[in-house]
Design an enzyme around this catalytic site. Structure first.
Site, PDB file in Angstrom:
ATOM      1  N   CYS A  89       5.228   5.821   3.923  1.00  0.00           N
ATOM      2  CA  CYS A  89       4.097   6.747   3.953  1.00  0.00           C
ATOM      3  C   CYS A  89       3.806   7.277   5.357  1.00  0.00           C
ATOM      4  O   CYS A  89       3.316   8.405   5.498  1.00  0.00           O
ATOM      5  CB  CYS A  89       2.850   6.102   3.369  1.00  0.00           C
ATOM      6  N   HIS A 165      -2.257   2.482   4.359  1.00  0.00           N
ATOM      7  CA  HIS A 165      -1.651   3.731   3.897  1.00  0.00           C
ATOM      8  C   HIS A 165      -1.933   4.850   4.900  1.00  0.00           C
ATOM      9  O   HIS A 165      -3.026   4.932   5.465  1.00  0.00           O
ATOM     10  CB  HIS A 165      -2.240   4.079   2.523  1.00  0.00           C
TER      11      HIS A 165
END
EC number: 3.4.19.12
Length: 303
Positions: A89, A165
């Site tokens: 990510c 994230h």
């Protein structure tokens, strides 16, 4: 099939040299320590920000985001890849930001060809293509911290893990978009010219952080900006230029350390220390051990 993706740190030096290795020119990342509009504005030309946060475990995808609105049409017209693989990510957020600012940013031959190849794919296939890009994956992994104990590509996540994230925010076509590969589409946060970006992004980030308990402080925010050395040269700021060059040298050194496994060095060092104590004879080794135990006991009593 391509190999796995390792975890990389949310670090301005890592991200800056990662994009340079991918062929991006005249761009760097700067870590932000406050949510002040003035701090962003002071960085000059800003292309977007990368935000790192703890991902809420067990959170289910909804038809409506908690802030902003899904722009499903933009999912196909912008470069928006779905995230299809663990640990990718960070680089995915960077690539998504930069490929949507092509024209303002020189993304380099390799990323330009990648965008031309995958640009017309649906988000899921774009994500698979990105995940299977040997160039992007190998560049990403070259900035992972070396560890002799854990292979992040094979270890399964557990409920006790803190999962973090990366997502990107940027102005595209005078709209403020949130690019999160775990969402079904880009999230639109309203009108936003590139000039307005500093003042428009701060409230969005503040609202997002406010959704967490006050005790949660594990956030990281980095701005993607025009190389600050260029601006320093343009305005004749020699002190500023020297500061930026020193920063680059430090980043280069830190990145070189990330690639090395120091366990062997530490093992040999300890062997040398122990050998030196044994060579002293006359119970020096036993005395050394007892002194160490005493110091440990004393430290525990203090705590």
């Amino acid at each position: 099939m391509s190999g796995g993706w390792n975890t990389i740190e949310s670090d301005a030096g890592v991200f800056t040299y990662l994009i340079e290795k991918l062929g991006v020119k005249d761009i760097q990342f700067e870590e932000l320590t406050t949510l002040e509009v003035s701090e962003l504005q002071a960085l000059g030309t800003i292309y977007g920000v990368i935000f790192l946060f703890k991902y809420p475990s067990g959170e289910k995808r909804s038809d409506t985001p908690k802030d902003g609105t899904y722009d499903h049409e933009a999912a196909n017209t912008l470069f928006f890849p779905a995230q299809t693989i663990q640990n990718a990510c960070g680089t995915q957020a960077i690539v998504s930001l930069l490929l949507n600012r092509e024209g303002e940013v020189e993304i380099g031959k390799e990323l330009k060809e990648f965008k031309e190849f995958a640009g017309d794919f649906p988000p899921e296939l774009r994500g698979e293509t990105l995940s299977n890009s040997d160039l992007i994956r190998e560049t990403h992994n070259s900035f992972a911290r070396s560890s002799p104990f854990i292979d992040e590509t094979t270890r399964a996540a557990t409920e006790d893990d803190d999962v973090f994230h990366f997502i990107a925010y940027t102005s595209i076509n005078n709209k403020l978009y949130e690019l999160d590969g775990l969402q079904p589409a880009p999230i639109l946060h309203g009108d936003c010219t590139p000039t307005d970006f500093p003042s428009k992004i701060i409230p969005v980030l503040q609202r997002r952080i406010a959704r967490y308990p006050e005790t949660e402080i594990r956030f990281n925010l980095m701005a993607c900006v025009r190389d600050l050395r260029i601006r320093a040269r343009e305005i004749g700021d020699e002190d500023g230029l020297e500061l930026q060059e020193d920063k680059r040298a430090r980043w280069l050194w830190e990145n070189s350390l990330r690639r090395h496994n120091f366990v062997g060095f530490i093992s040999e060092l300890l062997k040398g220390v122990v050998k030196a104590k044994l060579d002293e004879g006359n119970g020096a080794y036993d005395k050394w051990i007892e002194e160490a135990k005493a110091r440990t006991k004393k430290q525990r009593e203090k705590t």
